[in-house]
Write a protein that holds these residues in place. Structure first.
Motif, mmCIF file in Angstrom:
data_model
loop_
_atom_site.group_PDB
_atom_site.id
_atom_site.type_symbol
_atom_site.label_atom_id
_atom_site.label_comp_id
_atom_site.label_asym_id
_atom_site.label_seq_id
_atom_site.Cartn_x
_atom_site.Cartn_y
_atom_site.Cartn_z
ATOM 1 N N ALA A 26 0.843 -1.195 0.000
ATOM 2 C CA ALA A 26 0.000 0.000 0.000
ATOM 3 C C ALA A 26 0.876 1.242 0.000
ATOM 4 O O ALA A 26 1.980 1.234 0.546
ATOM 5 C CB ALA A 26 -0.911 0.009 1.213
ATOM 6 N N THR A 27 0.373 2.305 -0.616
ATOM 7 C CA THR A 27 1.054 3.601 -0.657
ATOM 8 C C THR A 27 0.006 4.682 -0.493
ATOM 9 O O THR A 27 -1.065 4.616 -1.111
ATOM 10 C CB THR A 27 1.778 3.809 -2.007
ATOM 11 N N ARG A 28 0.335 5.673 0.324
ATOM 12 C CA ARG A 28 -0.577 6.809 0.507
ATOM 13 C C ARG A 28 0.246 8.085 0.516
ATOM 14 O O ARG A 28 1.201 8.215 1.268
ATOM 15 C CB ARG A 28 -1.344 6.685 1.813
ATOM 16 N N PHE A 29 -0.111 8.998 -0.363
ATOM 17 C CA PHE A 29 0.532 10.313 -0.426
ATOM 18 C C PHE A 29 -0.288 11.280 0.417
ATOM 19 O O PHE A 29 -1.517 11.301 0.324
ATOM 20 C CB PHE A 29 0.576 10.830 -1.864
ATOM 21 N N VAL A 30 0.387 12.074 1.230
ATOM 22 C CA VAL A 30 -0.263 13.116 2.016
ATOM 23 C C VAL A 30 -0.088 14.421 1.252
ATOM 24 O O VAL A 30 1.042 14.810 0.939
ATOM 25 C CB VAL A 30 0.352 13.221 3.428
ATOM 26 N N ASP A 31 -1.188 15.075 0.933
ATOM 27 C CA ASP A 31 -1.219 16.271 0.093
ATOM 28 C C ASP A 31 -0.890 15.877 -1.347
ATOM 29 O O ASP A 31 -0.954 14.723 -1.698
ATOM 30 C CB ASP A 31 -0.267 17.359 0.618
ATOM 31 N N GLY A 32 -0.574 16.832 -2.161
ATOM 32 C CA GLY A 32 -0.287 16.546 -3.562
ATOM 33 C C GLY A 32 -1.552 16.502 -4.393
ATOM 34 O O GLY A 32 -2.663 16.718 -3.913
ATOM 35 N N CYS A 33 -1.401 16.200 -5.639
ATOM 36 C CA CYS A 33 -2.484 16.147 -6.609
ATOM 37 C C CYS A 33 -3.204 14.801 -6.449
ATOM 38 O O CYS A 33 -2.658 13.757 -6.801
ATOM 39 C CB CYS A 33 -1.887 16.277 -8.001
ATOM 40 N N ALA A 34 -4.403 14.830 -5.887
ATOM 41 C CA ALA A 34 -5.097 13.600 -5.485
ATOM 42 C C ALA A 34 -5.212 12.560 -6.601
ATOM 43 O O ALA A 34 -4.921 11.387 -6.385
ATOM 44 C CB ALA A 34 -6.479 13.939 -4.940
ATOM 45 N N GLY A 35 -5.624 12.976 -7.765
ATOM 46 C CA GLY A 35 -5.786 12.018 -8.863
ATOM 47 C C GLY A 35 -4.477 11.360 -9.253
ATOM 48 O O GLY A 35 -4.407 10.134 -9.406
#
Length: 85
Positions: A26-35
């Motif tokens: 699993a990977t989750r980015f905090v902030d950034g361009c959601a799509g």
């Protein structure tokens, strides 16, 4: 193994990664361009860490790095921390 990586030079501020037996679970980015960050996270799910690094490292966006490049750097760092001394 769970990895939390504070990014530098990209829209995302942090990346949370879960790795099992050398494979990204699993990977989750905090902030950034959601799509875009959701797409990158979906594409690397199930991929070997070494393959993800090879594919993402060096991709530039608004400068000399990007969210995918920062993910590659986080994965590289995770490999260094799991190698025996």
């Amino acid at each position: 193994m769970k990895v939390s990586y504070n990014t530098s030079g990209s829209c995302a501020s942090r990346i949370e990664i879960e790795i099992e037996d050398g494979v990204i679970v699993a990977t989750r980015f905090v902030d950034g361009c959601a799509g875009n960050t959701q797409a990158v996270a979906a594409l690397v799910r199930g991929m070997e860490v070494t393959e993800a690094i090879k594919r993402l490292k060096g991709i530039a966006c608004q400068g000399d790095t990007s969210c995918p490049d920062q993910l590659a750097r986080a994965l590289e760092q995770s490999q260094c921390s799991t190698r025996p001394s």
